[in-house]
Design a protein around this motif. Structure first.
Motif, PDB file in Angstrom:
ATOM      1  N   MET B  29       0.831  -1.205   0.000  1.00 29.42           N
ATOM      2  CA  MET B  29       0.000   0.000   0.000  1.00 29.42           C
ATOM      3  C   MET B  29       0.869   1.259   0.000  1.00 29.42           C
ATOM      4  O   MET B  29       0.599   2.218  -0.712  1.00 29.42           O
ATOM      5  CB  MET B  29      -0.926   0.000   1.221  1.00 29.42           C
ATOM      6  N   VAL B  38      -3.692   5.316   6.316  1.00 32.23           N
ATOM      7  CA  VAL B  38      -4.357   4.215   5.590  1.00 32.23           C
ATOM      8  C   VAL B  38      -3.522   2.937   5.715  1.00 32.23           C
ATOM      9  O   VAL B  38      -4.061   1.851   5.970  1.00 32.23           O
ATOM     10  CB  VAL B  38      -4.568   4.601   4.103  1.00 32.23           C
ATOM     11  N   ARG B  41      -3.946   1.507   9.171  1.00 33.35           N
ATOM     12  CA  ARG B  41      -5.256   0.877   9.364  1.00 33.35           C
ATOM     13  C   ARG B  41      -5.325  -0.476   8.665  1.00 33.35           C
ATOM     14  O   ARG B  41      -5.870  -1.440   9.193  1.00 33.35           O
ATOM     15  CB  ARG B  41      -6.379   1.796   8.883  1.00 33.35           C
ATOM     16  N   GLY B  42      -4.754  -0.541   7.461  1.00 34.79           N
ATOM     17  CA  GLY B  42      -4.759  -1.804   6.716  1.00 34.79           C
ATOM     18  C   GLY B  42      -4.003  -2.889   7.473  1.00 34.79           C
ATOM     19  O   GLY B  42      -4.472  -4.030   7.595  1.00 34.79           O
ATOM     20  N   MET B  45      -5.990  -4.040  10.456  1.00 32.89           N
ATOM     21  CA  MET B  45      -7.144  -4.878  10.078  1.00 32.89           C
ATOM     22  C   MET B  45      -6.715  -6.331   9.873  1.00 32.89           C
ATOM     23  O   MET B  45      -7.394  -7.261  10.309  1.00 32.89           O
ATOM     24  CB  MET B  45      -7.784  -4.327   8.792  1.00 32.89           C
ATOM     25  N   HIS B  88      -2.887   3.168  -8.257  1.00 34.53           N
ATOM     26  CA  HIS B  88      -4.212   3.241  -7.635  1.00 34.53           C
ATOM     27  C   HIS B  88      -4.916   1.884  -7.582  1.00 34.53           C
ATOM     28  O   HIS B  88      -5.480   1.508  -6.556  1.00 34.53           O
ATOM     29  CB  HIS B  88      -5.058   4.253  -8.407  1.00 34.53           C
ATOM     30  N   LEU B  90      -3.722  -1.194  -7.643  1.00 37.07           N
ATOM     31  CA  LEU B  90      -3.105  -2.137  -6.703  1.00 37.07           C
ATOM     32  C   LEU B  90      -3.417  -1.714  -5.266  1.00 37.07           C
ATOM     33  O   LEU B  90      -3.746  -2.553  -4.409  1.00 37.07           O
ATOM     34  CB  LEU B  90      -1.596  -2.191  -6.950  1.00 37.07           C
ATOM     35  N   LEU B  92      -6.018  -0.067  -4.163  1.00 34.27           N
ATOM     36  CA  LEU B  92      -7.421  -0.394  -3.842  1.00 34.27           C
ATOM     37  C   LEU B  92      -7.616  -1.891  -3.628  1.00 34.27           C
ATOM     38  O   LEU B  92      -8.356  -2.315  -2.726  1.00 34.27           O
ATOM     39  CB  LEU B  92      -8.334   0.064  -4.977  1.00 34.27           C
ATOM     40  N   ARG B  95      -6.359  -2.849  -0.258  1.00 35.40           N
ATOM     41  CA  ARG B  95      -7.292  -2.372   0.778  1.00 35.40           C
ATOM     42  C   ARG B  95      -8.487  -3.332   0.896  1.00 35.40           C
ATOM     43  O   ARG B  95      -8.961  -3.631   1.988  1.00 35.40           O
ATOM     44  CB  ARG B  95      -7.810  -0.973   0.436  1.00 35.40           C
ATOM     45  N   MET B 228      -1.022  16.208   8.826  1.00 44.39           N
ATOM     46  CA  MET B 228      -2.338  16.457   9.447  1.00 44.39           C
ATOM     47  C   MET B 228      -2.828  15.247  10.241  1.00 44.39           C
ATOM     48  O   MET B 228      -3.562  15.393  11.217  1.00 44.39           O
ATOM     49  CB  MET B 228      -3.366  16.828   8.374  1.00 44.39           C
ATOM     50  N   ASP B 229      -2.446  14.047   9.796  1.00 48.20           N
ATOM     51  CA  ASP B 229      -2.879  12.829  10.496  1.00 48.20           C
ATOM     52  C   ASP B 229      -2.003  12.494  11.700  1.00 48.20           C
ATOM     53  O   ASP B 229      -2.213  11.467  12.349  1.00 48.20           O
ATOM     54  CB  ASP B 229      -2.863  11.626   9.523  1.00 48.20           C
TER      55      ASP B 229
END
Lengths: 155, 264
Positions: B29, B38, B41-42, B45, B88, B90, B92, B95, B228-229
């Motif tokens: 990712m 992201v 989070r992946g 998960m 993009h 790959l 997605l 995810r 920002m994150d």
């Protein structure tokens, strides 16, 4: 009003083409490319409209990014987790790459042994770099705020 | 009893396999252009799908590390990350795999083989199609900047040739910054010569538009997103990378302008 329309459509058309072209580079699927193009057209229409209302480039870019992000968020049922990426692709034509290049070329020119109009060159380059920073910040914030508030799903 | 039968060692090995496959998904990712939040989070998960708890995650520009915990056992593992690009489809697909893995029921082997399949089989646009599209993007950028219609074709061709050669140079493992400088020089020279040949009134703008394929739009917005994150280290690293690319690109166009006598 109508005099402005050809320019408005011109910006939308080439915003769409630039977004779709970069969509191919980013390996968006063929079905997602029209969405990238639509997002690019929308972003450029809003930014051009803002500039016609005498907004600054940074303000108009912020508004364009917000509107584009909200629009793709409204379509998240169809786009799914790709919606944030589509919004980003749509805003790519607003990335001030040319300003960045001109700023750096200006700073390079200052390194000449005896630069002519050094102050003018410096002010121009500094102005360009400030615009790059503020425009990128406006774009990033404009994309992020709706995505965060509307809780777009990344997965 | 040898260490191979020790239940603590066995449990550690299990945890290591969970951590490694989760990190592999995260690496793909990250290399495909996802932001740090992201990626984290992946990874979380997938770990959750195995029933293990993620204690901590850390992403640097070239590595990801995670600490996982289950049944009183804790391990930390790190994985190297390759060159960061944008892919993009790959991104997605991985995810989607993370979302499936989170529901449970997938083995380490199943996720490993699915990741390998995605890397192998996720389609990419052909280099020539990408080159034409990127050339169109450059000339469209050019129109937005104000190039005249005479320069439209030369910028398209210069951008397309630049992208095609960039693809092959990167494929051969040439340093990305060297590639940025070389392609900026080549594309700006071609765009400038073409614009001069058709007697365009916007030669300098055409040269600038011809190199806009090099502007790292996604990394520059990802830099801001990461900050920002709450990942300022990664965001700053991305910003420095963007600056370096632009410095090399500007050097390339500077040489091109010198060559074509466009400077002072």
């Amino acid at each position: 009003m109508w005099d402005f329309l050809p320019h408005f459509l011109h910006q939308a058309l080439f915003g769409a083409a630039a977004a779709a072209g970069f969509g191919v580079l980013f390996n968006f699927g063929l079905r997602a490319l029209p969405w990238c193009a639509a997002a690019g057209a929308l972003a450029l229409m809003v930014r051009t409209g803002g500039q016609e209302l005498a907004w600054s480039l940074e303000g108009a870019t912020f508004a364009a990014a917000i509107v584009t992000s909200c629009a793709v968020s409204a379509l998240r049922g169809q786009l799914g987790p790709a919606c944030n990426a589509v919004a980003l692709a749509g805003c790519i034509p607003m990335v001030p790459g040319a300003f960045f290049g001109q700023a750096l070329l200006g700073f390079f020119a200052l390194t000449a042994p005896h630069p002519v109009d050094a102050v003018e060159i410096f002010v121009s380059a500094a102005e360009h770099i400030i615009r790059v920073i503020f425009t990128l910040a406006a774009m990033g914030a404009g994309l992020a705020i709706p995505a965060q508030l509307l809780k777009n799903q990344d997965f | 009893m040898g260490t191979g039968d020790d239940p603590v060692v066995v449990r550690h090995r299990e945890l290591e396999r969970y951590a490694t496959v989760a990190l592999k998904a995260g690496r793909i990712m990250m290399e495909s252009g996802a932001s740090v939040s992201v990626v984290h989070r992946g990874i979380t998960m997938i770990a959750r799908g195995f029933g293990v708890e993620t204690i901590g995650l850390r992403s640097g520009y070239t590595s990801i590390a995670m600490t996982v915990h289950a049944a009183d056992q804790t391990i930390t593992r790190m994985l190297q990350v390759g060159r960061l690009g944008v892919n993009h489809r790959l991104d997605l697909a991985v995810r989607e795999l993370c979302a499936r893995a989170e529901k449970g029921g997938m083995t380490v082997e199943a996720i490993e083989s699915e990741l390998a399949r995605l890397v192998r089989e996720t389609p990419r646009h052909s280099p020539w199609f990408t080159a034409i599209a990127v050339g169109l993007a450059c000339t469209s950028f050019g129109r937005l900047l104000g190039i005249d219609w005479l320069a439209f074709g030369p910028v398209w061709i210069a951008g397309a040739i630049g992208q095609y050669i960039r693809h092959h140079l990167l494929h051969r493992g040439v340093n990305i910054f060297i590639v940025a400088g070389a392609i900026a020089f080549l594309s700006a020279t071609l765009g400038g010569l073409g614009a001069m040949a058709v007697q365009s009134g916007t030669v300098q703008l055409a040269m600038m538009a011809s190199i806009l394929l090099l502007v790292p739009g996604v990394p520059s917005t990802n830099a801001q997103t990461d900050i920002m994150d709450g990942y300022p280290t990664m965001g700053s690293a991305r910003a420095v990378w963007v600056l370096m690319i632009m410095l090399f690109a500007a050097t390339g166009i500077w040489f091109a302008e010198e060559l074509l006598g466009m400077r002072g």
